[in-house]
Design an enzyme around this catalytic site. Structure first.
Site, PDB file in Angstrom:
ATOM      1  N   HIS A 129       0.962  -1.034   0.032  1.00 41.33           N
ATOM      2  CA  HIS A 129      -0.185   0.048   0.044  1.00 41.33           C
ATOM      3  C   HIS A 129       0.851   1.406  -0.081  1.00 41.33           C
ATOM      4  CE1 HIS A 129      -3.839  -2.057   0.893  1.00 41.33           C
ATOM      5  NE2 HIS A 129      -3.120  -3.000   1.427  1.00 41.33           N
ATOM      6  N   ASN A 201     -10.189  -2.996   2.396  1.00 43.14           N
ATOM      7  CA  ASN A 201     -10.018  -2.938   1.195  1.00 43.14           C
ATOM      8  C   ASN A 201     -11.154  -2.609   0.394  1.00 43.14           C
ATOM      9  OD1 ASN A 201      -7.153  -3.374   1.288  1.00 43.14           O
ATOM     10  ND2 ASN A 201      -7.251  -5.597   0.977  1.00 43.14           N
ATOM     11  N   HIS A 393      -3.781   1.039  12.131  1.00 47.03           N
ATOM     12  CA  HIS A 393      -3.643   0.078  13.108  1.00 47.03           C
ATOM     13  C   HIS A 393      -5.090  -0.703  13.278  1.00 47.03           C
ATOM     14  CE1 HIS A 393      -2.473  -2.887  15.903  1.00 47.03           C
ATOM     15  NE2 HIS A 393      -2.417  -2.362  16.924  1.00 47.03           N
ATOM     16  N   TYR A 416       1.018  -4.107  12.340  1.00 49.22           N
ATOM     17  CA  TYR A 416       0.765  -2.690  11.740  1.00 49.22           C
ATOM     18  C   TYR A 416       1.422  -1.875  12.769  1.00 49.22           C
ATOM     19  CZ  TYR A 416      -2.663  -3.797   8.183  1.00 49.22           C
ATOM     20  OH  TYR A 416      -3.043  -4.332   7.141  1.00 49.22           O
TER      21      TYR A 416
HETATM   22 FE1  HDE Z   1      -2.191  -4.724   5.582  1.00 47.74          FE
HETATM   23  N1  HDE Z   1      -0.462  -3.930   5.888  1.00 47.74           N
HETATM   24  N2  HDE Z   1      -1.483  -6.409   6.224  1.00 47.74           N
HETATM   25  N3  HDE Z   1      -4.037  -5.503   4.792  1.00 47.74           N
HETATM   26  N4  HDE Z   1      -3.074  -3.028   4.759  1.00 47.74           N
HETATM   27  C1  HDE Z   1      -0.120  -2.578   5.855  1.00 47.74           C
HETATM   28  O1  HDE Z   1       0.908  -1.237   7.365  1.00 47.74           O
HETATM   29  C2  HDE Z   1      -0.611  -6.669   6.685  1.00 47.74           C
HETATM   30  C3  HDE Z   1      -4.294  -6.975   5.084  1.00 47.74           C
HETATM   31  C4  HDE Z   1      -4.236  -2.756   4.544  1.00 47.74           C
HETATM   32  O2  HDE Z   1      -3.154   3.453   4.097  1.00 47.74           O
HETATM   33  C5  HDE Z   1       1.126  -2.194   6.512  1.00 47.74           C
HETATM   34  O3  HDE Z   1       1.473   1.049   7.763  1.00 47.74           O
HETATM   35  C6  HDE Z   1      -0.301  -8.015   7.271  1.00 47.74           C
HETATM   36  C7  HDE Z   1      -5.756  -6.994   4.788  1.00 47.74           C
HETATM   37  C8  HDE Z   1      -4.481  -1.378   4.069  1.00 47.74           C
HETATM   38  O4  HDE Z   1      -1.773   3.553   5.300  1.00 47.74           O
HETATM   39  C9  HDE Z   1       1.744  -3.639   7.125  1.00 47.74           C
HETATM   40  C10 HDE Z   1      -1.424  -8.818   6.694  1.00 47.74           C
HETATM   41  C11 HDE Z   1      -6.276  -5.834   4.672  1.00 47.74           C
HETATM   42  C12 HDE Z   1      -3.102  -0.780   4.296  1.00 47.74           C
HETATM   43  C13 HDE Z   1       0.434  -4.571   6.594  1.00 47.74           C
HETATM   44  C14 HDE Z   1      -2.249  -7.774   5.735  1.00 47.74           C
HETATM   45  C15 HDE Z   1      -5.312  -4.818   4.639  1.00 47.74           C
HETATM   46  C16 HDE Z   1      -2.210  -1.700   4.740  1.00 47.74           C
HETATM   47  C17 HDE Z   1       2.298  -1.581   5.677  1.00 47.74           C
HETATM   48  C18 HDE Z   1      -1.991 -10.225   6.704  1.00 47.74           C
HETATM   49  C19 HDE Z   1      -7.761  -5.583   4.177  1.00 47.74           C
HETATM   50  C20 HDE Z   1      -2.615   0.648   4.096  1.00 47.74           C
HETATM   51  C21 HDE Z   1       2.399  -0.323   5.870  1.00 47.74           C
HETATM   52  C22 HDE Z   1      -2.128 -10.664   8.018  1.00 47.74           C
HETATM   53  C23 HDE Z   1      -8.783  -5.738   5.507  1.00 47.74           C
HETATM   54  C24 HDE Z   1      -2.880   1.671   5.154  1.00 47.74           C
HETATM   55  C25 HDE Z   1       1.406  -0.167   7.186  1.00 47.74           C
HETATM   56  C26 HDE Z   1      -2.476   2.927   4.979  1.00 47.74           C
HETATM   57  C27 HDE Z   1      -0.999  -1.625   5.273  1.00 47.74           C
HETATM   58  C28 HDE Z   1       0.592  -5.922   6.953  1.00 47.74           C
HETATM   59  C29 HDE Z   1      -3.303  -7.970   5.142  1.00 47.74           C
HETATM   60  C30 HDE Z   1      -5.239  -3.419   4.440  1.00 47.74           C
HETATM   61  C31 HDE Z   1       3.034  -4.048   6.404  1.00 47.74           C
HETATM   62  C32 HDE Z   1       0.699  -8.795   8.067  1.00 47.74           C
HETATM   63  C33 HDE Z   1      -6.596  -8.264   4.968  1.00 47.74           C
HETATM   64  C34 HDE Z   1      -5.713  -0.432   3.495  1.00 47.74           C
HETATM   65  O5  HDE Z   1       1.615  -3.492   8.531  1.00 47.74           O
END
Ligand code: HDE
Length: 758
Positions: A129, A201, A393, A416
């Site tokens: 993202h 999402n 988060h 997060y």
């Molecule tokens: Fe994320 N995800 N994600 N994700 N995600 C990040 O956090 C992660 C997942 C989502 O505009 C990171 O600050 C793991 C699902 C959005 O700043 C990180 C897993 C969904 C955003 C991270 C998931 C999301 C992130 C990268 C599997 C939809 C952007 C930078 C367990 C429900 C937020 C950050 C923004 C961002 C990890 C799965 C949505 C690396 C480990 C499911 C919208 O922490």
């Protein structure tokens, strides 16, 4: 006894009112602001934590201003250039040298400050993202959620400030907006009870069921590690290698092979919390809930060709669209909805495991109940300070909203916080202005890089008596966040999914069956493109075997396009289509759509200025297009045939038939090489051909009809409105645009099963 001889602790007065006051002047060095009492304090006091000899730094903004309600004090202040310490500078263009032609002196503190800061301007982009755009807004509660949650921001009449960031997942910060991808939809609610983040999402299911697989799917989707290509694309071998082997990804994959993967605008996307959450009402009753965002402008997409062309002509298309709409006052809005399910011990609904993030609950089975409205009404002032530094988060929860045991969500609760330590350089990212809570914060977290709070007191630990026992934990009736006593099934420790997670194909099949023919045709082309870009035939064949388990027609269509045999489908289950999944068949507001108006500077339409205002009056954006720039009929030209491209427009109006511009030289510009009648600019003919192909409404009147005829457009063709005057044509075009596209223009093959029935 001397004043330095206070060896015995102060003793509480017999009536328990507090310590006995010393009879002499106390010695310096008292650890707290006042003497502790003997027993652990049981009630909070408002005793000061600051000793009389202490003072915090005088409050100043980062730019040295006295804080005030005027937020401009956090931007630059003063009229003169200064150092970061506020000393005025006479020159910032020349380094300090030993003579004009001599070496630069190490003592040049201004040079060193300027360059050192510059050298550290970048921070790591988000692991996923990375590319996004955001806006401020307000969330207004309808008050309809009280039966399921005691969350205060959902109580009747509450207004809560929010910040929403949209993003693509795979591409890096500089990638194009219109890549085929999932979009992030993350909202920070600054509630009175603490910050709540809904980090979702635009697709309601995820690739994986367990957080431990996230590095795998992201490593597969990101550019290949050797050549670091392709950027921001899933159309490559490692991605399809992974999803064809890890078949729980197939449901998510069909969603973004569908038009949802190329949204027309952030404003026209749904949002989903994906996981099931557990909500508690004021009586302590719990429900299992799925969160939905419903855009008031409807769910719309680009065509694939548009998405590719926009990637070249305007890689910032979605970012610009969001900011322009807000600037123009066409504020994007969504309603927050809940699908509410009983919190039964099995956490299943109609055979669907509510802890499995690769499954949806069809809206036809459990309707989405609307509980509030989000309006984005301000653009950020500074991209880096706000959009880049915002830290979401899923663990930012408020009383009344809790998580479930979904193994994907559980892993996110760790990730997060962890990621921000590297990205934002330490543990104090919650103190960055965009991340600050709007509720009182009284934590016991201290020190660390970037600490901005000037904490008082000496006892950031509990229990204490030196700070009067503060801070106290909340009482049972003080609306604190409580970890619910949820039953955990008796089990053994093991690395294993429940059996109910093992069906990977029925819901993708339901998605396919819910599409109209034109949407199905787009899905077939998307798979064909993506797999066609893979190098290895084995990977194509393996994904075809997956498609055969979704639907034989889908599989056959893709196989034909790839020139490969279609594997035979096994017996597939009957599925009930969910019409709510289709994007075709309704009408929606046209606010914020862009209407191109082609004009002839040699013969301006007399109604041009009035037409321009009529477009604005219905909250659409007019974009005047002419062979050359300048002003036509009192209206500024927004694009020339050289600078504009059809893909910026949602509809086009022809107010004239301009003759070829002086720069319409085929040898110099491929657009000018477009075939057409000699009297009309060939680039206009190309623009109309593209608008036709992308199923956009086209209107013309007066001399504009000649331009239409030249491009082969005649009355009676779908979505072509040839009229007598500008205003009736505008009305007809706007009415058509409410359906988003002239769907009949897409010649889709007829597929047998399903099709949304609206
Ligand atoms: Fe994320 N995800 N994600 N994700 N995600 C990040 O956090 C992660 C997942 C989502 O505009 C990171 O600050 C793991 C699902 C959005 O700043 C990180 C897993 C969904 C955003 C991270 C998931 C999301 C992130 C990268 C599997 C939809 C952007 C930078 C367990 C429900 C937020 C950050 C923004 C961002 C990890 C799965 C949505 C690396 C480990 C499911 C919208 O922490």
């Amino acid at each position: 006894m001397s004043s330095h001889d206070e060896s015995t602790p102060p003793v509480d007065a017999a009536d328990g009112s507090g310590p006995t006051p010393p009879s002499v002047t106390p010695a310096p060095g008292r650890p707290g602001a006042r003497p502790p009492q003997f027993d652990e304090p049981t009630t909070p006091t408002d005793a000061p934590l600051t000793s009389p000899d202490q003072a915090a730094a005088e409050p100043r903004t980062p730019t040295g201003a006295v804080p005030s309600a005027d937020d401009a004090t956090t931007a630059q202040q003063g009229e003169r250039l200064t150092t970061s310490q506020g000393a005025r500078l006479r020159d910032t263009d020349h380094s300090l040298r030993a003579g004009a032609r001599g070496p630069v002196l190490l003592q040049d503190h201004h040079l060193r400050e300027k360059i050192t800061h510059f050298d550290h301007e970048r921070i790591p982009e988000r692991v996923v993202h990375a590319r996004g755009a955001a806006a401020h807004g307000v969330f207004e509660s309808f008050g309809t959620a009280a039966s399921v949650t005691c969350a205060d921001f959902l109580a009747p009449g509450r207004r809560t400030e929010v910040f929403t960031r949209f993003s693509t997942v795979v591409g890096s910060r500089g990638s194009m907006d219109t890549a085929r991808d999932t979009r992030g939809f993350a909202t920070k609610f600054y509630t009175d009870e603490g910050t709540f983040d809904l980090v979702g999402n635009n697709i309601p299911v995820f690739f994986i069921q367990d957080a431990i697989k996230f590095p795998d799917v992201i490593h597969a989707a990101k550019p290949h590690p050797d050549r670091e290509i392709p950027q921001a694309q899933s159309a490559h071998d490692t991605f399809w290698d992974f999803v064809s082997l890890h078949t729980e990804a197939q449901h998510h994959t069909i969603w973004f092979m569908a038009d949802r993967g190329i949204p027309r605008s952030f404003r026209m996307m749904e949002g989903f919390g994906i996981h099931t959450f557990r909500l508690t009402n004021a009586d302590g009753e719990t429900s299992l809930v799925k969160f939905h965002w419903k855009p008031l402008l409807g769910v719309h997409s680009l065509t694939w060709e548009e998405a590719q062309m926009i990637g070249g002509t305007d890689p910032d298309f979605h970012r610009r669209d969001l900011a322009d709409a807000i600037e123009a006052g066409a504020y994007p809005q969504w309603e927050l909805g809940l699908q509410v399910l009983p919190d039964d011990p099995e956490q299943m609904f109609d055979g669907i495991d509510l802890l499995d993030p690769t499954k949806i609950i069809p809206e036809e089975l459990v309707p989405v109940q609307r509980v509030g409205r989000l309006t984005l009404d301000h653009n950020p002032r500074n991209y880096f300070a706000e959009t880049e530094q915002v830290a979401f988060h899923p663990g930012n929860l408020v009383p009344g909203i809790d998580v479930t045991d979904d193994p994907l969500l559980q892993g996110r609760l760790f990730s997060y916080l962890d990621t921000q330590i590297t990205r934002l350089g330490g543990p104090n990212f919650a103190q960055l202005p965009i991340n600050r809570a709007h509720a009182p914060v009284n934590d016991m977290l201290r020190d660390g890089y970037g600490q901005q709070a000037d904490h008082a007191g000496v006892a950031p630990y509990r229990p204490n008596s030196l700070d009067g026992g503060c801070p106290f934990t909340a009482g049972a009736d003080e609306h604190a966040f409580e970890d619910l006593p949820v039953r955990v099934a008796e089990s053994v420790r093991e690395r294993r999914n429940p059996e109910s997670f093992s069906d990977h194909f029925t819901q993708p099949r339901m998605f396919w069956a819910s599409m109209t023919d034109v949407e199905k045709a787009h899905i077939v082309s998307a798979y064909a493109f993506e797999l066609g870009r893979c190098y290895e035939t084995t990977i194509r064949e393996r994904q075809l075997a997956c498609l055969a388990q979704i639907d034989p027609e889908l599989c056959r269509g893709v196989a034909e396009a790839l020139g490969l045999p279609a594997p035979k489908s096994p017996d597939l289950p009957d599925v009930t289509p969910s019409p709510a999944l289709s994007q075709v068949g309704g009408t929606w507001p046209v606010a914020g759509r862009t209407v191109g108006i082609v004009v002839d500077p040699e013969a301006p339409d007399a109604d041009l200025a009035a037409l321009h205002e009529a477009v604005v009056a219905v909250s659409m954006t007019p974009l005047v297009i002419a062979p050359v720039g300048g002003t036509v009929g009192g209206v500024p030209v927004g694009r020339t045939f050289a600078t504009g491209r059809s893909v910026e427009l949602d509809a086009v109006l022809l107010a004239g038939a301009p003759a070829p511009g002086a720069d319409a030289v085929p040898a110099l510009d491929v657009k000018a090489g477009a075939p057409g009648a000699p009297g009309t600019d060939p680039r206009l003919t190309l623009l109309l051909e593209e608008c036709w192909r992308h199923a956009k409404p086209i209107g013309a009147w007066g001399a504009g009809r000649d331009a239409a005829t030249t491009a082969g457009l005649t009355e009676g063709m779908p979505g072509v409105h040839l009229g007598e005057d500008a205003f009736s044509v505008l009305e007809a075009v706007a009415e058509q645009l409410a359906q988003h596209r002239v769907w009949e223009r897409f010649e889709a093959p007829s597929f047998s099963a399903g099709g949304a029935d609206r």
